[in-house]
Design a protein around this motif. Structure first.
Motif, PDB file in Angstrom:
ATOM      1  N   SER A   7       0.855  -1.184   0.000  1.00 22.91           N
ATOM      2  CA  SER A   7       0.000   0.000   0.000  1.00 22.91           C
ATOM      3  C   SER A   7       0.893   1.236   0.000  1.00 22.91           C
ATOM      4  CB  SER A   7      -0.927   0.006   1.207  1.00 22.91           C
ATOM      5  OG  SER A   7      -0.178   0.025   2.419  1.00 22.91           O
ATOM      6  N   GLY A   8       0.293   2.373  -0.230  1.00 25.88           N
ATOM      7  CA  GLY A   8       1.024   3.626  -0.151  1.00 25.88           C
ATOM      8  C   GLY A   8       1.392   4.249  -1.477  1.00 25.88           C
ATOM      9  N   GLY A   9       1.084   3.546  -2.565  1.00 24.81           N
ATOM     10  CA  GLY A   9       1.377   4.124  -3.858  1.00 24.81           C
ATOM     11  C   GLY A   9       0.453   5.291  -4.171  1.00 24.81           C
ATOM     12  N   GLY A  10       0.755   5.980  -5.250  1.00 19.42           N
ATOM     13  CA  GLY A  10      -0.079   7.100  -5.658  1.00 19.42           C
ATOM     14  C   GLY A  10       0.628   7.945  -6.687  1.00 19.42           C
ATOM     15  N   SER A  11       0.082   9.113  -6.911  1.00 10.74           N
ATOM     16  CA  SER A  11       0.651  10.048  -7.873  1.00 10.74           C
ATOM     17  C   SER A  11       1.307  11.200  -7.132  1.00 10.74           C
ATOM     18  CB  SER A  11      -0.443  10.588  -8.792  1.00 10.74           C
ATOM     19  OG  SER A  11      -1.006   9.549  -9.563  1.00 10.74           O
ATOM     20  N   VAL A  12       2.482  11.572  -7.582  1.00 10.05           N
ATOM     21  CA  VAL A  12       3.230  12.628  -6.906  1.00 10.05           C
ATOM     22  C   VAL A  12       4.043  13.392  -7.950  1.00 10.05           C
ATOM     23  CG1 VAL A  12       5.185  11.112  -6.421  1.00 10.05           C
ATOM     24  CG2 VAL A  12       4.762  13.084  -4.947  1.00 10.05           C
ATOM     25  N   GLN A  13       4.320  14.629  -7.666  1.00 11.48           N
ATOM     26  CA  GLN A  13       5.164  15.417  -8.559  1.00 11.48           C
ATOM     27  C   GLN A  13       6.626  15.080  -8.330  1.00 11.48           C
ATOM     28  OE1 GLN A  13       4.112  19.552  -7.961  1.00 11.48           O
ATOM     29  NE2 GLN A  13       2.530  19.426  -9.529  1.00 11.48           N
ATOM     30  N   ALA A  14       7.409  15.291  -9.358  1.00 11.31           N
ATOM     31  CA  ALA A  14       8.846  15.064  -9.249  1.00 11.31           C
ATOM     32  C   ALA A  14       9.408  15.860  -8.078  1.00 11.31           C
ATOM     33  CB  ALA A  14       9.537  15.468 -10.552  1.00 11.31           C
ATOM     34  N   GLY A  15      10.273  15.209  -7.323  1.00  9.79           N
ATOM     35  CA  GLY A  15      10.836  15.817  -6.138  1.00  9.79           C
ATOM     36  C   GLY A  15      10.081  15.481  -4.867  1.00  9.79           C
ATOM     37  N   GLY A  16       8.907  14.894  -5.023  1.00 11.66           N
ATOM     38  CA  GLY A  16       8.096  14.549  -3.872  1.00 11.66           C
ATOM     39  C   GLY A  16       8.500  13.238  -3.235  1.00 11.66           C
ATOM     40  N   SER A  17       7.714  12.827  -2.261  1.00  7.44           N
ATOM     41  CA  SER A  17       8.020  11.627  -1.483  1.00  7.44           C
ATOM     42  C   SER A  17       6.782  10.745  -1.346  1.00  7.44           C
ATOM     43  CB  SER A  17       8.499  12.008  -0.076  1.00  7.44           C
ATOM     44  OG  SER A  17       9.699  12.741  -0.123  1.00  7.44           O
ATOM     45  N   LEU A  18       7.040   9.474  -1.207  1.00 11.38           N
ATOM     46  CA  LEU A  18       6.002   8.493  -0.882  1.00 11.38           C
ATOM     47  C   LEU A  18       6.612   7.457   0.045  1.00 11.38           C
ATOM     48  CD1 LEU A  18       4.258   7.729  -4.304  1.00 11.38           C
ATOM     49  CD2 LEU A  18       3.219   8.876  -2.344  1.00 11.38           C
ATOM     50  N   ARG A  19       5.763   6.881   0.861  1.00  7.53           N
ATOM     51  CA  ARG A  19       6.205   5.769   1.712  1.00  7.53           C
ATOM     52  C   ARG A  19       5.324   4.569   1.415  1.00  7.53           C
ATOM     53  NH1 ARG A  19       5.475   4.429   8.059  1.00  7.53           N
ATOM     54  NH2 ARG A  19       7.489   3.438   8.464  1.00  7.53           N
TER      55      ARG A  19
END
Length: 120
Positions: A7-19
């Motif tokens: 879990s934890g995926g998604g859409s993010v802008q370049a330079g962002g973070s996800l866990r």
């Protein structure tokens, strides 16, 4: 029969973070855990792995300094902290359990269904 669920995926802008998180339905403390990335139209590649006890890690050159793998053997969880994301990090991320052999997580035998990460 142990299952892994990411879990934890998604859409993010370049330079962002996800866990990303990986939850195991049973005991995985004896196995190494790894995160693998499959970009669109490409083969799945290893991103990061961690030894059963958590003392050793390996990273693909493309993510060194940006991604961090961790695990909590009490909770049967594995994590992938992804910082400074780039468009080329886009794809499906899978967690897997395998056997730790001479500093590498090999023979992954248990896979999750994957979670999509999109970086734009």
């Amino acid at each position: 029969h142990v299952q892994l669920v990411e879990s934890g995926g998604g859409s993010v802008q370049a330079g962002g973070s996800l866990r990303l998180s990986c939850a195991a339905s049973g005991y995985t403390g004896s196995y190494c855990m790894g995160w693998y990335h499959q970009a669109p139209g490409k083969e799945r590649e290893g991103v990061a792995t961690m030894s059963p006890g958590g003392s050793r890690t390996t990273y693909a050159d493309s993510v060194k300094g940006r991604f961090t793998i961790s695990r909590d053997n009490y909770k049967q969880m594995a994590y992938l902290q992804m910082n400074s994301l780039k468009p080329e990090d886009t794809g499906v991320y899978y967690c897997a359990a395998g056997h730790w052999d001479d500093g590498n997580c090999v023979a992954a035998f248990l896979w999750g269904q994957g979670t999509q990460v999109t970086v734009s």
